[in-house]
Design an enzyme around this catalytic site. Sequence first.
Site, mmCIF file in Angstrom:
data_model
loop_
_atom_site.group_PDB
_atom_site.id
_atom_site.type_symbol
_atom_site.label_atom_id
_atom_site.label_comp_id
_atom_site.label_asym_id
_atom_site.label_seq_id
_atom_site.Cartn_x
_atom_site.Cartn_y
_atom_site.Cartn_z
ATOM 1 N NE ARG A 120 -4.095 -2.000 1.997
ATOM 2 C CZ ARG A 120 -4.051 -3.190 2.599
ATOM 3 N NH1 ARG A 120 -3.038 -3.480 3.405
ATOM 4 N NH2 ARG A 120 -5.008 -4.067 2.400
ATOM 5 C CE LYS A 142 0.382 13.017 -15.386
ATOM 6 N NZ LYS A 142 0.018 13.422 -16.757
ATOM 7 C CD GLU A 184 8.342 14.899 -23.045
ATOM 8 O OE1 GLU A 184 7.782 15.984 -22.746
ATOM 9 O OE2 GLU A 184 7.725 13.830 -23.160
ATOM 10 C CE LYS A 226 6.627 16.598 -14.912
ATOM 11 N NZ LYS A 226 6.911 15.347 -15.647
ATOM 12 C CD GLU A 236 -2.821 15.498 -15.895
ATOM 13 O OE1 GLU A 236 -3.901 15.026 -16.278
ATOM 14 O OE2 GLU A 236 -1.740 15.289 -16.472
ATOM 15 N NE ARG A 241 1.593 16.089 -13.558
ATOM 16 C CZ ARG A 241 2.231 15.331 -12.686
ATOM 17 N NH1 ARG A 241 1.978 15.467 -11.392
ATOM 18 N NH2 ARG A 241 3.117 14.437 -13.074
ATOM 19 C CG ASN A 245 -0.788 15.244 -20.732
ATOM 20 O OD1 ASN A 245 -0.122 14.224 -20.606
ATOM 21 N ND2 ASN A 245 -1.503 15.754 -19.735
ATOM 22 C CG HIS A 248 2.589 13.704 -24.210
ATOM 23 N ND1 HIS A 248 3.238 14.895 -24.493
ATOM 24 C CD2 HIS A 248 3.437 13.002 -23.416
ATOM 25 C CE1 HIS A 248 4.419 14.904 -23.893
ATOM 26 N NE2 HIS A 248 4.560 13.762 -23.242
ATOM 27 C CG HIS A 252 0.811 8.743 -25.272
ATOM 28 N ND1 HIS A 252 0.178 9.120 -24.106
ATOM 29 C CD2 HIS A 252 2.133 8.965 -25.071
ATOM 30 C CE1 HIS A 252 1.076 9.571 -23.250
ATOM 31 N NE2 HIS A 252 2.268 9.485 -23.814
ATOM 32 C CG HIS A 265 7.821 9.435 -24.733
ATOM 33 N ND1 HIS A 265 6.459 9.224 -24.815
ATOM 34 C CD2 HIS A 265 7.983 10.589 -24.037
ATOM 35 C CE1 HIS A 265 5.826 10.213 -24.193
ATOM 36 N NE2 HIS A 265 6.723 11.049 -23.720
#
Length: 372
Positions: A120, A142, A184, A226, A236, A241, A245, A248, A252, A265
């Site tokens: 956990r 993330k 990026e 960032k 987000e 935030r 993306n 992306h 993606h 990527h």
Amino acid sequence: MEKITVSIGKSSYPITIASGLLTNLITFLPLEQKSTVMIVTNQTLAPIFLKEITQHLNKQGIKVNNVILPDGEKYKTWESINYIFNELLNNLHGRDTILIALGGGVIGDLTGFAAAIYQRGIKYIQIPTTFLAQVDAAIGGKTGVNHELGKNMIGAFHQPIAVIIDTDFLLSLSSRQFASGIAEVIKYAVIFDEQFFYWLEQNIDALISLNPQALEYCIRRCCELKANVISSDEKEIRGIRVLLNFGHTFGHAIEAYMGYGNWLHGEAIAVGMIMAARTAEHLKIFQSQHTNRIIALLQRAKLPVNGPIEMKATDYLPYMQRDKKVFSKKMHLVLPTKIGSAILHKSVSDKILVAAINECRIFTELKNNIQI
């Protein structure tokens, strides 16, 4: 040496940036004597760095185990997560164990996700070794794994307790891997910082040649940008935030369709940014001369600006419709409005998306100039 703080209350943590940190790593790691750690790395990095790091930690009385995973985006899977769990359990690691991610974005995401859900939640530290991870992926918490139907669809927000960025790692990168990180960097400049974009136009050659001053400034600026975003909108919720993306949703789709790892990527995101810019042009919120500036900068960094010839425009749509930014079945896209500014556009029609994608794809077919 530079230090930046990601300020998110009790989850705040430092980012340390310098060269030569590996030789004095224990000074920068938030570990105590008799701590127990598990280093997660890959088969490429382990023969080069794992023994040295383990010896440094052992000298301080820190117990170390390691997990060595195959190298590549295609291994960002549940199977890799389960392998990490097997090693943690077989070595009797408890909730006081700290994971250390030694690698690029794949290792960082896998390690962070394992830390988020093992017993956990346990602590972890990021030691990013690729340019892309140093400027982006290692910061912000993330974590997750890929699914065959979409990238990063299974994961959790889980912040590290420290990020250690040693620029010396970049000396071992291939030119293709380094260029992937530049995508990026350009993303940050387009959506947040016009002056940074101008700096990149003036200094991209120095950056590619690994000039130490250019590297330090570039990494620090990306980390500052960032960190500010994460401090304002960790998960987000406020919408700030989500601007990270940019490119992306298209990118993606390329990664998933082409098979994870066939396009890096950053290569996919480079194309995605141009597709997003073309979409913004169709919506009359972005001018073509700004798109041309982005294209020129990406090309100087040896990044593709056109989609894979194997993909038709309609091949993108199923992946984009499963994107995490689809709400009530409406496509939400991060689009630029000028260099240094972007918005979340909350309803983009398939007709416009197909037109924007085709503009890039048609150019590829005519010129046949994509280099991957």
